[in-house]
Motif scaffolding. Structure first.
Motif, mmCIF file in Angstrom:
data_model
loop_
_atom_site.group_PDB
_atom_site.id
_atom_site.type_symbol
_atom_site.label_atom_id
_atom_site.label_comp_id
_atom_site.label_asym_id
_atom_site.label_seq_id
_atom_site.Cartn_x
_atom_site.Cartn_y
_atom_site.Cartn_z
ATOM 1 N N UNK B 184 0.684 -1.285 -0.065
ATOM 2 C CA UNK B 184 0.248 0.073 0.087
ATOM 3 C C UNK B 184 0.708 1.198 -0.016
ATOM 4 N N UNK B 185 0.475 2.446 -0.765
ATOM 5 C CA UNK B 185 1.252 3.527 -0.944
ATOM 6 C C UNK B 185 0.721 4.556 0.225
ATOM 7 N N UNK B 186 -0.802 4.295 -0.034
ATOM 8 C CA UNK B 186 -1.814 4.869 1.160
ATOM 9 C C UNK B 186 -3.336 4.339 0.847
ATOM 10 N N UNK B 187 -3.686 4.029 2.052
ATOM 11 C CA UNK B 187 -4.998 3.352 1.989
ATOM 12 C C UNK B 187 -5.767 3.925 2.965
ATOM 13 N N UNK B 205 1.925 6.589 6.434
ATOM 14 C CA UNK B 205 2.890 7.049 7.613
ATOM 15 C C UNK B 205 3.577 5.746 7.912
ATOM 16 N N UNK B 206 4.353 6.020 8.938
ATOM 17 C CA UNK B 206 5.172 4.768 9.412
ATOM 18 C C UNK B 206 4.575 3.596 10.192
ATOM 19 N N UNK B 207 3.129 4.070 10.633
ATOM 20 C CA UNK B 207 2.380 3.072 11.049
ATOM 21 C C UNK B 207 0.866 3.503 11.048
ATOM 22 N N UNK B 233 -1.726 16.497 6.906
ATOM 23 C CA UNK B 233 -0.453 17.141 6.987
ATOM 24 C C UNK B 233 0.773 16.058 6.429
ATOM 25 N N UNK B 234 1.578 16.635 5.623
ATOM 26 C CA UNK B 234 2.581 15.739 5.153
ATOM 27 C C UNK B 234 3.647 15.451 6.117
ATOM 28 N N UNK B 235 3.671 16.301 7.188
ATOM 29 C CA UNK B 235 4.766 16.040 8.292
ATOM 30 C C UNK B 235 4.900 14.589 8.596
ATOM 31 N N UNK B 236 5.892 13.879 8.755
ATOM 32 C CA UNK B 236 5.667 12.531 9.240
ATOM 33 C C UNK B 236 5.324 11.440 8.259
ATOM 34 N N UNK B 237 4.691 11.986 7.166
ATOM 35 C CA UNK B 237 4.471 10.939 6.171
ATOM 36 C C UNK B 237 5.629 10.196 5.687
ATOM 37 N N UNK B 244 6.749 11.358 -2.596
ATOM 38 C CA UNK B 244 7.221 12.206 -1.621
ATOM 39 C C UNK B 244 6.037 12.185 -0.731
ATOM 40 N N UNK B 245 6.581 12.595 0.699
ATOM 41 C CA UNK B 245 5.388 12.847 1.900
ATOM 42 C C UNK B 245 4.239 13.750 1.318
ATOM 43 N N UNK B 246 4.447 14.512 0.485
ATOM 44 C CA UNK B 246 3.473 15.595 0.210
ATOM 45 C C UNK B 246 2.577 14.571 -0.658
ATOM 46 N N UNK B 247 2.998 13.604 -1.520
ATOM 47 C CA UNK B 247 2.204 12.977 -2.442
ATOM 48 C C UNK B 247 1.222 12.141 -1.637
ATOM 49 N N UNK B 248 2.084 11.272 -0.746
ATOM 50 C CA UNK B 248 1.367 10.399 0.162
ATOM 51 C C UNK B 248 0.340 11.175 0.859
ATOM 52 N N UNK B 249 0.574 12.301 1.417
ATOM 53 C CA UNK B 249 -0.461 12.971 2.315
ATOM 54 C C UNK B 249 -1.676 13.402 1.457
ATOM 55 N N UNK B 250 -1.434 13.706 -0.061
ATOM 56 C CA UNK B 250 -2.412 14.069 -0.731
ATOM 57 C C UNK B 250 -3.349 12.839 -0.997
#
Lengths: 795, 264
Positions: B184-187, B205-207, B233-237, B244-250
């Motif tokens: 999973x990239x993001x779910x 994220x990490x968890x 918030x992309x911080x911590x992603x 990127x973290x921004x992409x995953x946050x999106x």
């Protein structure tokens, strides 16, 4: 032999003879070979991109259970470096830089995966256990992996004796004429791009087994190779100094190569040398991670292209500057890939009158780069076909009409390009028209609107390409720096009762030669495919041949077989003339005669089957001994007069999700001119496989190094290979113009898919993004990259 | 792989006893994570304790408003279970899209949840449904189970035996896969039920974690549009070569929206 047999000759989709053993798990690959008393090798490889080796302490490792021997370069005295098979000359006529490529590292390591030591033990696991106990004292050094970065003044040096990491600075074409073309141009279009580095990833990892007969002094190497004779030549003559008569190289069933198994690799020399040293067989098989860091990679160009057009869109001139990454050492054919397999293709299908290309090859702290499916031609095609699309957009021309306007006319063949090649045949208008129709190019805007109604972005992209394969005339490549000839050999052995064994120097590692070549024999001699067996891949059985790469097996190897069959027919006619008491001039041969392959006294009903002739040849009770030797076996060597020039049109249609940036390939149309088609089913499979690899390069695959030189994409977890659900239906059709200079009229189909498809896909992606004003998307066109464009972000 | 001892106990008690006596031993069920790690010599257990002989860790049953699934239940069994499909169709659908056929025929619910890979699927379902993890020692609410990357509340000798999923009114899951690994990239797993409104995010994220702003938005209005306006918030992603973290946050917002849409 009777007329009710199904047609199995040229043009029939005969099912692959080899598939019974492959699909039932009974193929015999190198790792399936186990010799009595065999030991196992494990290679200790560098974890650093660049480091000085201060010491290698094997004391503890040597005492580990099962260890037979541990060798470093200090032990492998008196052997040569791994040779390079092609020498390029600089613009000033001096030869390229050719630093030593040691079998095991000598003092320094130069890429992650560079072999340092070999551990040989009773089991593979024991060898690896001991390998992990070797104590290395190394001093890490700064590394450079980027193609352009390596040429920057302050870049770390890969080889102390190669200043500025420059392997060569080469050019081709007429600079003055090209400059003049630009001076009078109405339009000047510039396009810059990076052609992404790829990892070939054949399904079967490389493997090698060395064996040595202490009583005869004969060495045998079983290896995953596309060209066992080339390995015998390179390893025997240059590395280990073993005469050919004492060295047999066998490449049995090989599970895919795509170029990566052309080259002579260190592990082949190591097991051959160690087997003799130890007096027992030694096996090495790579795991997948080793494959990522030791198989030659592909592509990796940074290019700038400029196109000069007049006000009507006619191409006046093309100027190209390319930097090509060679990796840390020169792999076997690496230097020719970005030169004679690349820059000579920059004319493409267009009658551009003036072309000038400069290529700088550079060393970096990365795995060596060499030919990978298409080899130079995909890079050239991508550059040119993207450039034409950029030009159409910038200058306001229709992208199809701009191509059509500049096509080399079908009546213009043979056509001499400004970059050395002379095309023999082609029909670019017909392949274009057929592809446009199949893909329903005209109906695209309606489909685009339909996608838009679902919130999706739809794009269509085209590539009209050409490639040069069937490599190659030996005299030509020799003049261009090849250190080998590129002919092929074929032996036709007609057995006493008429079945046939063919010995070929070509090598099948997925191509289906056992079927296609049997069809050639069936077609020409009238023997059923089931009675024709193809032997390849063994220097102990086959005359010296050059192997399979560059889509050459049929055009060059098939032509050698064809010539050998001419000799069989000629001798058969003389035997028939004797047996039927006729003049040899009166004997005709018909492969589809009443007795299958049938010799006939012209105008009579007197006939002899091929099997009757062969029986007479081997049981020569009644034989023209004064005129002929007994036996019916002929060998021919064929050296082609020219390359062959497949070409065609590829069209891709994609849909992009706005929210995620994901690109979905919807359909793909390929109309290729591959010359005469021997087996349409195999051609379709080859094109589909090539397209899959091209789509992989365009959308998914990327070999990534970090700034310290670590290989980030070193496993399938991070290197995205295309899978079935990444692809779409690939419509494959052929439109044939015959090759004019080989006896079969064939061109080659192995690489066209990988050559024509990447620009078609990227052109479609850019087309889909037209509302965002984007001019280009670098490969691979991944979702985050597209998302950044759509959302105007720089992330 | 390095040498190890292999043992196959037939009860939870026997299995945990082995781990209590030897902290360097490892449980294995489907082996979809441990086996590749062993093959790459990334893990060196003294003993591999094969759980697949333990009958009490098997089975899918409904107990009132709860679905109890044994830890050894394979993904394919969840995917095809009539009980699961009737009670929590989103869970069956999630299982149907884990890895590939081979993975689904070997991998187990307990293995996936115990491992807590940030890019695994099941942790999102456990957290997103507010399930309860039943172990050899106790019952742990999902909110207290997932502690960090590859880290859970499980103690060394504690074995995940089953998971109790409260049956929701609505639930949905959406994910984007990593193009290479297909993890999973993001779910996002969303649900509305006895545990309230829950949005669990995996991959990004990490968890696995709960997205409180989205839960609040859905409490106001259960609709895809409600979460569409909530930005992660992309911080911590996570950020890597695949995004990127921004992409995953999106992607978190996109997947949450799709999950709500699929929940209906």
């Amino acid at each position: 032999m009777n007329a009710v047999l199904p047609f199995e000759g040229i043009g029939a989709s005969v099912k692959r003879k080899e598939d019974l053993r492959f699909l039932s798990g009974r193929g015999q690959y190198v790792d399936d070979i186990n010799r009595p008393g065999q030991a196992h090798a494990w290679i200790l490889r560098s974890q650093y991109a660049h480091a000085r080796i201060n010491s290698i302490d094997t004391t503890a490792a040597s005492k580990m259970p099962g260890v037979v021997a541990i060798y470093t370069s200090a032990d492998m005295t008196g052997i040569g470096g791994i040779p390079c098979g092609w020498q390029i000359h600089n613009k000033d006529g001096t030869p390229m830089a050719e630093p030593k490529h040691p079998v095991l590292a000598e003092g320094k390591v130069r890429h992650v995966g560079d072999p340092i030591a070999v551990v040989i033990a009773e089991t593979r696991s024991q060898a690896r256990d001991a390998g992990e106990a070797i104590v290395l004292d190394v001093e890490p050094l700064p590394a450079v992996t980027g193609t352009t970065a390596a040429l920057a003044g302050a870049a770390p040096c890969v080889h102390d004796d190669v200043a500025g990491n420059l392997c060569y600075d080469w050019h081709i074409g007429d600079k003055a004429a090209t400059d003049a073309a630009f001076a009078k141009a109405a339009h000047h279009v510039v396009f810059e791009t990076t052609n992404n580095r790829l990892v070939p990833n054949a399904m079967e990892p490389r493997s090698a087994v060395g064996d040595y007969d202490t009583t005869t002094g004969e060495h045998t190497l079983f290896t995953t190779s596309q060209n066992p004779h080339v390995i015998r030549l390179l390893m025997g003559a240059f590395v280990l100094q073993i005469p050919e008569s004492k060295l047999r190289v066998v490449a049995p069933d090989v599970g895919g190569g795509f170029g990566s198994k052309i080259y002579h690799y260190a592990e082949e020399a190591i097991v051959t040398w160690a087997a003799a040293k130890l007096g027992r067989p030694v096996k090495w098989t790579a795991d997948r991670t080793e494959a990522f860091m030791s198989d030659a990679h592909g592509r990796d160009h940074v290019s700038r292209a400029e196109l000069a057009l007049d006000k009507d869109g006619t191409f006046l001139g093309l100027r190209v500057h390319t930097q090509a990454n060679m990796g840390a050492y020169l792999s076997t054919f690496a230097p020719c890939v970005p030169t004679y397999l690349y820059a000579t293709l920059l004319a493409g299908v267009y009658s551009t009158p003036a072309i000038y290309a400069e290529v700088q090859a550079v060393f970096t702290h990365t795995v060596p780069v060499d030919a990978y499916r298409g080899a130079g031609r995909p890079e050239a095609t991508y550059l040119l076909e993207r450039l034409v699309d950029v030009a159409a957009r910038q200058c306001g021309f229709d992208k199809v009409e701009l191509r059509r306007r500049n096509f080399i006319a079908t009546s213009a063949f043979p056509y001499q390009t400004p970059v050395a090649l002379e095309y023999d045949s082609g029909d670019y208008v017909s392949t274009l028209n057929q592809a446009l129709e199949t893909a329903d190019w005209a109906g695209f805007e309606a489909r685009r609107a339909e996608s838009a109604s679902r919130g999706k972005l739809r794009g269509i992209g085209i590539s009209t390409y050409l490639e040069a394969c069937g490599i190659a005339p030996s005299a030509v490549v020799g003049s261009l720096g090849a250190r080998a000839g590129l002919y092929e050999v074929g032996t036709i052995r007609v057995h006493p009762t008429g079945s046939i064994t063919v010995l070929t120097g070509a090598h099948s590692h997925g191509q289906g030669h056992e079927t296609t070549f049997a069809q050639l024999v069936c077609d020409k001699l009238g023997v059923p495919v089931a009675q024709v067996d193809i032997v390849h891949g063994d220097t102990g059985k086959v005359p010296f041949g050059m192997g399979t790469y560059g889509s050459r097996s049929l055009a060059v190897g098939g032509s050698a077989m064809d010539k050998a069959m001419d000799k069989i027919i000629a001798k058969g006619k003389r035997i028939a003339a004797h047996l039927m008491e006729a003049s040899v001039e009166d004997i005709e041969f018909d492969p589809r005669g009443e007795k299958g392959g049938t010799f006939r006294v012209a105008g009579t009903d007197r006939t002899k089957a091929l099997a009757e002739i062969s029986l007479a040849a081997y049981v020569p009770h009644n034989f023209p001994h004064d005129e002929l030797e007994p036996g019916l076996e002929e060998t021919a060597f064929y050296d082609p007069k020219n390359f062959t020039y497949p070409g065609g049109c590829h069209i891709a249609e994609v849909e992009i999700e706005r929210e995620t940036g994901q690109v979905h390939l919807l359909n793909f149309t390929a109309v290729d001119d591959v010359g005469r088609v021997v087996n349409p089913m195999i051609v379709e499979g080859q094109v589909q496989g090539g397209v899959a690899q091209g789509v992989g390069q365009a959308l998914l695959e990327n070999c990534v190094y970090d700034s310290s030189g670590q290989l980030i994409s070193a496993s399938m977890m991070d290197y995205a290979m295309p899978r079935a659900d990444d692809l779409a239906p690939v419509s494959v059709a052929t439109h044939t113009t015959l090759c004019t200079h080989n006896p079969l009229g064939v061109k080659g189909c192995g690489e066209v898919g990988a050559i024509g498809s990447p620009p078609a896909v990227i052109n479609a992606v850019v087309d889909a993004l037209r509302e965002f004003g984007v001019n280009h998307v670098e490969m691979p066109a991944t979702a985050p990259k597209i998302w950044s464009i759509i959302h105007g972000s720089t992330h | 792989m390095y040498d190890f001892t292999y043992t196959k106990p037939s009860s939870v008690a026997d299995a945990t006893k082995l781990l209590a006596a030897d902290p360097d031993a490892k449980f294995i069920s489907g082996g979809q994570t441990l086996l590749p790690a062993l093959k790459h010599r990334l893990n060196k257990p003294t003993t591999v304790v094969d759980l697949t002989g333990i009958g009490e860790m098997r089975g899918i049953r409904r107990e009132g408003n709860t679905l109890v699934i044994g830890a050894l239940t394979k993904h394919v069994e969840v995917e095809t279970s009539a009980e699961v499909k009737a009670a929590i169709p989103a869970l069956a659908q999630m299982a149907a899209h884990i890895g590939d056929t081979q993975v689904r025929n070997r991998g187990t619910l307990g293995g996936s949840v115990s491992n807590n890979d940030p890019a695994a699927d099941y942790p999102a379902a456990v957290l997103g449904l507010g399930a309860t993890v039943v172990t050899s020692k106790r019952e742990i609410p999902a909110d207290e189970f997932f502690l960090g990357m590859f880290t859970t509340a499980l103690e060394t000798d504690e074995l995940l035996v089953a998971i109790k999923f409260p049956i929701p009114e609505k639930a949905g899951y959406a994910k984007m896969r990593n193009p290479a690994s297909r993890y999973v990239m993001a779910g996002a797993f969303v649900s509305k039920g006895p545990q309230g409104i829950r949005v669990a995010i995996n991959g990004a994220g990490p968890c696995v974690f709960r997205q409180g702003e989205m839960e609040a938005a859905l409490a106001g209005s259960w609709s895809p549009e409600a979460v569409a306006g909530v930005k992660q918030n992309p911080e911590g992603m996570n950020g890597d070569i695949h995004g990127s973290a921004e992409y995953r946050a999106h992607l978190v917002t996109v997947m949450a929206k799709r999950a709500v849409a699929s929940a209906g």
